[in-house]
Design a protein around this motif. Structure first.
Motif, PDB file in Angstrom:
ATOM      1  N   ALA A  31       0.842  -1.199   0.000  1.00  0.00           N
ATOM      2  CA  ALA A  31       0.000   0.000   0.000  1.00  0.00           C
ATOM      3  C   ALA A  31       0.866   1.234   0.000  1.00  0.00           C
ATOM      4  CB  ALA A  31      -0.929   0.006   1.213  1.00  0.00           C
ATOM      5  N   TYR A  58      -3.222   7.634  -6.050  1.00  0.00           N
ATOM      6  CA  TYR A  58      -3.324   6.179  -6.102  1.00  0.00           C
ATOM      7  C   TYR A  58      -2.042   5.585  -6.651  1.00  0.00           C
ATOM      8  CZ  TYR A  58      -4.688   1.571  -7.886  1.00  0.00           C
ATOM      9  OH  TYR A  58      -4.736   0.228  -8.169  1.00  0.00           O
ATOM     10  N   ASP A 104     -11.249  -0.516  -6.364  1.00  0.00           N
ATOM     11  CA  ASP A 104     -11.344  -1.197  -5.071  1.00  0.00           C
ATOM     12  C   ASP A 104     -10.046  -1.050  -4.279  1.00  0.00           C
ATOM     13  OD1 ASP A 104     -13.925  -2.034  -5.603  1.00  0.00           O
ATOM     14  OD2 ASP A 104     -13.322  -4.002  -6.360  1.00  0.00           O
ATOM     15  N   GLU A 105      -8.920  -1.225  -4.962  1.00  0.00           N
ATOM     16  CA  GLU A 105      -7.620  -1.044  -4.306  1.00  0.00           C
ATOM     17  C   GLU A 105      -7.464   0.399  -3.842  1.00  0.00           C
ATOM     18  OE1 GLU A 105      -3.631  -1.355  -2.994  1.00  0.00           O
ATOM     19  OE2 GLU A 105      -5.176  -2.885  -3.323  1.00  0.00           O
ATOM     20  N   LEU A 107      -9.786   2.388  -2.816  1.00  0.00           N
ATOM     21  CA  LEU A 107     -10.548   2.583  -1.584  1.00  0.00           C
ATOM     22  C   LEU A 107      -9.744   2.144  -0.371  1.00  0.00           C
ATOM     23  CD1 LEU A 107     -14.136   1.420  -2.639  1.00  0.00           C
ATOM     24  CD2 LEU A 107     -13.369   3.765  -2.188  1.00  0.00           C
ATOM     25  N   GLU A 108      -9.014   1.043  -0.520  1.00  0.00           N
ATOM     26  CA  GLU A 108      -8.173   0.579   0.593  1.00  0.00           C
ATOM     27  C   GLU A 108      -7.046   1.567   0.866  1.00  0.00           C
ATOM     28  OE1 GLU A 108      -6.858  -3.435   0.371  1.00  0.00           O
ATOM     29  OE2 GLU A 108      -8.771  -4.195  -0.387  1.00  0.00           O
ATOM     30  N   GLN A 109      -6.439   2.086  -0.195  1.00  0.00           N
ATOM     31  CA  GLN A 109      -5.356   3.053  -0.012  1.00  0.00           C
ATOM     32  C   GLN A 109      -5.890   4.354   0.599  1.00  0.00           C
ATOM     33  OE1 GLN A 109      -2.788   3.680  -3.383  1.00  0.00           O
ATOM     34  NE2 GLN A 109      -2.638   1.503  -3.869  1.00  0.00           N
ATOM     35  N   ARG A 110      -7.080   4.756   0.206  1.00  0.00           N
ATOM     36  CA  ARG A 110      -7.643   5.986   0.740  1.00  0.00           C
ATOM     37  C   ARG A 110      -7.840   5.894   2.248  1.00  0.00           C
ATOM     38  NH1 ARG A 110     -12.685   8.223   1.966  1.00  0.00           N
ATOM     39  NH2 ARG A 110     -12.887  10.454   1.449  1.00  0.00           N
ATOM     40  N   ALA A 111      -8.171   4.713   2.723  1.00  0.00           N
ATOM     41  CA  ALA A 111      -8.416   4.538   4.155  1.00  0.00           C
ATOM     42  C   ALA A 111      -7.189   4.843   5.001  1.00  0.00           C
ATOM     43  CB  ALA A 111      -8.905   3.115   4.417  1.00  0.00           C
ATOM     44  N   SER A 112      -5.986   4.678   4.418  1.00  0.00           N
ATOM     45  CA  SER A 112      -4.765   4.961   5.164  1.00  0.00           C
ATOM     46  C   SER A 112      -3.983   6.149   4.605  1.00  0.00           C
ATOM     47  CB  SER A 112      -3.863   3.716   5.173  1.00  0.00           C
ATOM     48  OG  SER A 112      -3.547   3.316   3.856  1.00  0.00           O
ATOM     49  N   TYR A 166     -17.745   4.135  -5.161  1.00  0.00           N
ATOM     50  CA  TYR A 166     -16.541   4.888  -5.518  1.00  0.00           C
ATOM     51  C   TYR A 166     -16.739   6.405  -5.407  1.00  0.00           C
ATOM     52  CZ  TYR A 166     -15.446   0.324  -7.544  1.00  0.00           C
ATOM     53  OH  TYR A 166     -15.239  -1.026  -7.736  1.00  0.00           O
TER      54      TYR A 166
END
Length: 454
Positions: A31, A58, A104-105, A107-112, A166
């Motif tokens: 990530a 991203y 989708d990936e 979204l995971e990166q945005r969370a951190s 999204y």
């Protein structure tokens, strides 16, 4: 803004000024995130102003993985690069990650992400009759297949991005590199004209395709940057002895509003995509005079009004506004391969009294010719991606649209896809693989010659 639209088929330059290098954050390879700046209170919203402001980028794992394996330090492999959609099959993945998987990936990166916001950069690159001037990189669609482009390519992309899950991602799109910008200099009666470009101009394939893409994607919430070539392609004006590619291109771009697009559909323009032109030439200008001879007459400058990218980009942006584009039109510049550092980088203005020698000894762009754009010897990474790099609100960001280390094309006509512009005698690195394939020798050179240095 909403439009009725068919549903996709079910088969579907200030001298001396240089931006500071971006301080990146080392992260886990799974990530990796690039910090464009921590979002301040009241950071720019996704639907206003500069979408890059106050956000992280991203990081495409399909690029960062090879970059790490190729010797990149973690902060370099953590830079944001664009995802290229160059065929209908690429939307679903064609053996790699599809668009939805990337989102989708993201979204995971945005969370951190340190800023809490994330920009996903995509490139649409599949116009009917694509690359009519290059010929070696023709796409899958014939010049008259505009309906397939609309309903099998653009609409599925827009539909995926518009999914509710999204909605919190900022998505920017570079719309069709090497398309509208290539027509002014590559249609009859110009010497560089090709029958293929004459055909797409007559059909209106590029104007209709770009207009449809920006309208459909804007409806999906995308921030669109229409590709605008660069100064080497459009740097001639009506003040030159040749022809006004600058003005002709601006007028051509404005015709997308005759094909269903609206000024609000276009966030800005993208320049230098997958190209090597420096942001600025610090040691000479296009209007220099040596021994009574304007350097514009030299082989390298060739009567262009520009020798570097930033002044051209801002001037062309202003001309587009005059032609009917939105007054807040922005600019992004691809700096993935335009650093030109290393031991051959000049450090001062030439003292020669010969105009050609003066230019060649002063320029940091070490190519043989500004038309050469394939895996160039001596190139280096440029400025790292960053928002608002010079404090001019017109210049939204430096970005890496062309992922460093991905080949521009094969060096010889063996496995297909060869274009003579990629031949080593034109300054290309030897033994280069097909376009888009990982090219380790190129990546290592880009790191060695990075400017600012790594």
């Amino acid at each position: 803004m909403s439009r009725d639209r068919r549903t996709a088929p079910s088969t579907a330059k200030p001298k001396g000024r240089s931006a500071a290098a971006l301080t990146a954050v080392a992260a886990l390879a799974a990530a990796l995130l690039t910090v464009l700046g921590t979002a301040p209170e009241g950071a720019v919203a996704a639907d206003a102003g500069n979408p890059y402001a106050g956000a992280d980028l991203y990081v495409n794992p399909e690029w960062s993985g090879p970059a790490l394996a190729g010797g990149a330090p973690a902060d370099l492999a953590g830079q944001g690069t664009a995802v290229w959609l160059d065929s209908i099959g690429a939307i679903e993945g064609s053996g790699g990650m599809g668009l939805a998987e990337h989102l989708d990936e993201a979204l995971e990166q945005r969370a951190s992400a340190p800023s809490g916001e994330l920009v996903v950069q995509i490139v649409l690159y599949n116009l009917p009759g694509r690359d009519c001037a290059a010929l070696h990189s023709n796409g899958e669609l014939a010049p008259d297949e505009i309906d397939r482009y609309r309903y099998e390519f653009v609409d599925p992309i827009a539909a995926i991005i518009a999914r509710p899950e999204y909605a919190d991602l900022r998505v920017t799109a570079v719309i069709e590199p090497f398309s509208l910008a290539y027509l002014p200099d590559h249609v009859s009666p110009h010497p560089g004209g090709t029958p293929q470009c004459d055909e797409v101009l007559a059909l209106g394939s590029y104007q209709e395709g770009v207009a449809y893409a920006v309208a459909a994607l804007a409806d999906a919430g995308v921030h669109n940057y229409v590709d605008a070539g660069g100064h080497g392609l459009l740097g001639w004006s009506d003040a030159t002895p040749f022809y006004d590619t600058f003005g002709n291109a601006a007028r051509l771009y404005a015709t997308i509003f005759d094909h269903g697009a609206e000024p609000g559909d276009v966030q800005g323009i993208a320049v230098n995509t997958a190209d090597y032109s420096p942001l600025e030439e610090p040691y000479f200008d296009a209007d220099d005079v040596v021994s009574g001879v304007p350097v514009a007459q030299t082989f390298w400058v060739d009567f262009r009004g520009y020798v570097d990218e930033t002044p051209f980009a801002l001037d062309f942006r202003d001309r587009l506004v005059a032609e009917g584009f939105a007054s807040d039109l922005g600019v992004i510049v691809d700096t993935s391969r335009n650093g030109w550092g290393g031991p051959d980088r000049p450090t001062r203005t030439s003292a020669s009294t010969d105009p050609n020698i003066y230019v060649n000894e002063s320029r940091i762009d070490r190519r043989q010719d500004q038309e050469h754009r394939c895996n160039q010897v001596g190139a280096g990474l440029g400025e790292r991606p960053q928002a608002d790099p010079i404090g001019d609100p017109r210049l939204h960001a430096y970005v890496w649209i062309k992922p460093p280390g991905e080949s521009d094309g094969p060096h010889a006509d063996n496995d297909g896809g060869f274009g003579s512009i990629c031949a080593p005698e034109l300054g290309s690195l030897p033994n280069s693989p097909p376009a888009g394939a990982w090219f380790q020798a190129q990546f290592e050179q880009l790191m060695v010659n990075a400017w600012p240095p790594l």
